[in-house]
Write a protein that holds these residues in place. Structure first.
Motif, short mmCIF file in Angstrom:
data_model
loop_
_atom_site.label_atom_id
_atom_site.label_comp_id
_atom_site.label_asym_id
_atom_site.label_seq_id
_atom_site.Cartn_x
_atom_site.Cartn_y
_atom_site.Cartn_z
N ASP A 41 0.81 -1.22 0.00
CA ASP A 41 0.00 0.00 0.00
C ASP A 41 0.84 1.28 0.00
O ASP A 41 0.41 2.30 -0.56
CB ASP A 41 -0.96 0.00 1.20
N ASP A 42 2.01 1.22 0.61
CA ASP A 42 2.85 2.41 0.68
C ASP A 42 3.14 2.97 -0.71
O ASP A 42 2.92 4.15 -1.00
CB ASP A 42 4.18 2.07 1.37
N THR A 43 3.65 2.11 -1.57
CA THR A 43 3.98 2.53 -2.93
C THR A 43 2.72 2.79 -3.75
O THR A 43 2.66 3.76 -4.52
CB THR A 43 4.85 1.45 -3.61
N SER A 44 1.72 1.95 -3.58
CA SER A 44 0.50 2.12 -4.38
C SER A 44 -0.13 3.49 -4.14
O SER A 44 -0.58 4.15 -5.07
CB SER A 44 -0.51 1.01 -4.05
N MET A 45 -0.17 3.90 -2.87
CA MET A 45 -0.76 5.21 -2.58
C MET A 45 0.12 6.34 -3.09
O MET A 45 -0.38 7.38 -3.54
CB MET A 45 -1.03 5.36 -1.09
N ALA A 46 1.44 6.15 -3.05
CA ALA A 46 2.34 7.16 -3.64
C ALA A 46 2.09 7.27 -5.15
O ALA A 46 2.09 8.38 -5.71
CB ALA A 46 3.79 6.79 -3.35
N LEU A 47 1.89 6.13 -5.79
CA LEU A 47 1.63 6.16 -7.23
C LEU A 47 0.31 6.85 -7.54
O LEU A 47 0.17 7.53 -8.56
CB LEU A 47 1.64 4.73 -7.79
N ALA A 48 -0.68 6.67 -6.66
CA ALA A 48 -1.96 7.34 -6.86
C ALA A 48 -1.77 8.85 -6.89
O ALA A 48 -2.39 9.56 -7.71
CB ALA A 48 -2.93 6.94 -5.75
N ILE A 49 -0.91 9.36 -6.03
CA ILE A 49 -0.61 10.79 -6.01
C ILE A 49 0.16 11.19 -7.27
O ILE A 49 -0.16 12.19 -7.93
CB ILE A 49 0.22 11.15 -4.75
N ALA A 50 1.16 10.40 -7.61
CA ALA A 50 2.00 10.73 -8.77
C ALA A 50 1.20 10.73 -10.06
O ALA A 50 1.43 11.57 -10.95
CB ALA A 50 3.16 9.73 -8.86
N GLU A 51 0.25 9.82 -10.18
CA GLU A 51 -0.55 9.76 -11.41
C GLU A 51 -1.29 11.07 -11.64
O GLU A 51 -1.44 11.52 -12.79
CB GLU A 51 -1.58 8.62 -11.32
N VAL A 52 -1.76 11.68 -10.58
CA VAL A 52 -2.47 12.96 -10.72
C VAL A 52 -1.48 14.08 -11.04
O VAL A 52 -1.71 14.90 -11.94
CB VAL A 52 -3.28 13.27 -9.46
N ALA A 53 -0.38 14.11 -10.32
CA ALA A 53 0.63 15.16 -10.56
C ALA A 53 1.14 15.11 -12.00
O ALA A 53 1.40 16.14 -12.62
CB ALA A 53 1.79 15.00 -9.58
N ALA A 54 1.27 13.91 -12.54
CA ALA A 54 1.80 13.75 -13.89
C ALA A 54 0.88 14.33 -14.96
O ALA A 54 1.31 14.59 -16.08
CB ALA A 54 2.06 12.27 -14.17
N THR A 55 -0.38 14.55 -14.62
CA THR A 55 -1.30 15.19 -15.58
C THR A 55 -1.10 16.69 -15.65
O THR A 55 -1.69 17.36 -16.50
CB THR A 55 -2.77 14.93 -15.20
N GLY A 56 -0.29 17.23 -14.73
CA GLY A 56 -0.09 18.67 -14.68
C GLY A 56 -0.97 19.36 -13.67
O GLY A 56 -0.89 20.57 -13.49
#
Ligand SMILES: [Mg+2]
Length: 328
Positions: free
Chosen positions: A58-73
């Motif tokens: 879950d640690d990485t999965s939740m970090a990726l959830a944040i990154a996916e949004v940031a990557a959209t700008g």
């Protein structure tokens, strides 16, 4: 924020999510145990949730959830961007993850729609609210705000409070995000102490002695590492108590974090975010990189790609780019 990075800064940015995942997957098989001092620590999977070797939690999965949004700008620290992060957390929750922290479950099980509603739900929880579940996922905030120190601190606090309504959790996320940002830019761990210079006096007075204790003590001094404060201390102990003379420091410190015992996937994921920012994706052992995988169906190259997209914010970097090369 558009940014241009040197080759070394790019490697360090790419290392943030990769080493978060490496620490997470290394520790996953040892969660809630205390390995013997001489025990080999390998990426074997298993543990209480029977992870596959190389599978992150879950640690990485939740970090990726944040990154996916940031990557959209999107600006993940406020407004629609924060709403989108909240929605990604719910999407991850709906994937029925094997491992999820108690506070995070209590918030996400209500499926709050939007950032404000999620924060309100977190505030409404009673009892102890200082779990390590916000610190474990804060690394991508640093990537999203590489060119904006104040924005990084604000966003770290806003995203922490989606699930963790606790001042020490907020401060820990700000400290660690600041340190990761500093490490990507400058290639040192100095951002940890640098945070004390920019934090309010009472916050600096609280964290300074805790960092001292982490540097001088042993894991027994901060053994309750399900608590955000002891989790940060365990990660900082692992980083500062191991040989940092070359990039094998990344592996040595992650092994140390796991050997400290307790919430091993999380303390190693936290340490990994900063170690990856300091030493880069190139320092992550190839044997680990080959087997890393997890939600949402990603492997190591996806983590490096997503980290760099998070820095770029999904934007064309040809106009108005903030040149950070001078800071390297
Ligand atoms: Mg975990």
């Amino acid at each position: 924020m558009n940014v241009k990075l040197s080759t070394q800064q790019g490697d360090r940015a790419a290392g943030v999510l990769l080493a978060t995942a490496a620490g997470d997957a290394l520790g996953a098989g040892y969660e809630f145990t205390h390995p013997d001092a001489g025990a080999a620590i390998e990426m074997i999977g298993g543990g209480p949730f029977d992870w596959a070797p190389g599978e992150w939690t879950d640690d990485t999965s939740m970090a990726l959830a944040i990154a996916e949004v940031a990557a959209t700008g999107a600006d993940i620290g406020r407004g629609e961007g924060l709403d989108a992060v909240a929605a990604q957390f719910v999407r991850w929750f709906d994937s029925d993850p094997a491992d999820i922290g108690n506070q995070t479950r209590a918030v996400l099980s209500r499926r709050p729609a939007g950032g404000a509603a999620m924060q309100a739900r977190a505030r409404a929880l009673t009892g102890r609210k200082g779990g390590n579940g916000s610190l474990m996922r804060t690394a991508p905030v640093a990537l999203a705000y590489l060119g904006d120190e104040a924005g990084c601190l604000d966003a770290a606090a806003q995203i922490a409070s989606l699930t963790h309504d606790d001042p020490q959790a907020t401060q820990a996320c700000q400290l660690w995000s600041h340190a990761i940002r500093h490490a990507v830019l400058h290639g040192t761990f100095d951002g940890v102490r640098d945070y004390l210079d920019i934090a309010p006096a009472d916050v600096a007075a609280y964290w300074g002695p805790l960092l001292d204790q982490a540097e001088q003590g042993t894991p027994e001094d901060f053994a309750n590492n399900g608590w955000v404060v002891h989790a940060l201390q365990t990660a900082w102990w692992a980083i500062t108590s191991t040989d940092s003379s070359d990039d094998r420091h990344l592996r040595r410190a992650l092994v140390a974090a796991v050997r400290a015992g307790g919430d091993t996937d999380t303390t190693a994921a936290i340490a990994g975010g900063l170690l990856g920012a300091r030493w880069g994706a190139s320092a992550v052992p190839a044997g680990w990189r080959r087997i890393l995988h997890g939600w949402p169906g990603y492997t190591a190259p996806d983590l490096e790609r997503l980290a760099l997209e998070t820095v770029g914010g999904g934007c064309d970097d040809s106009d108005g780019a903030t040149d950070l090369l001078a800071q390297s």
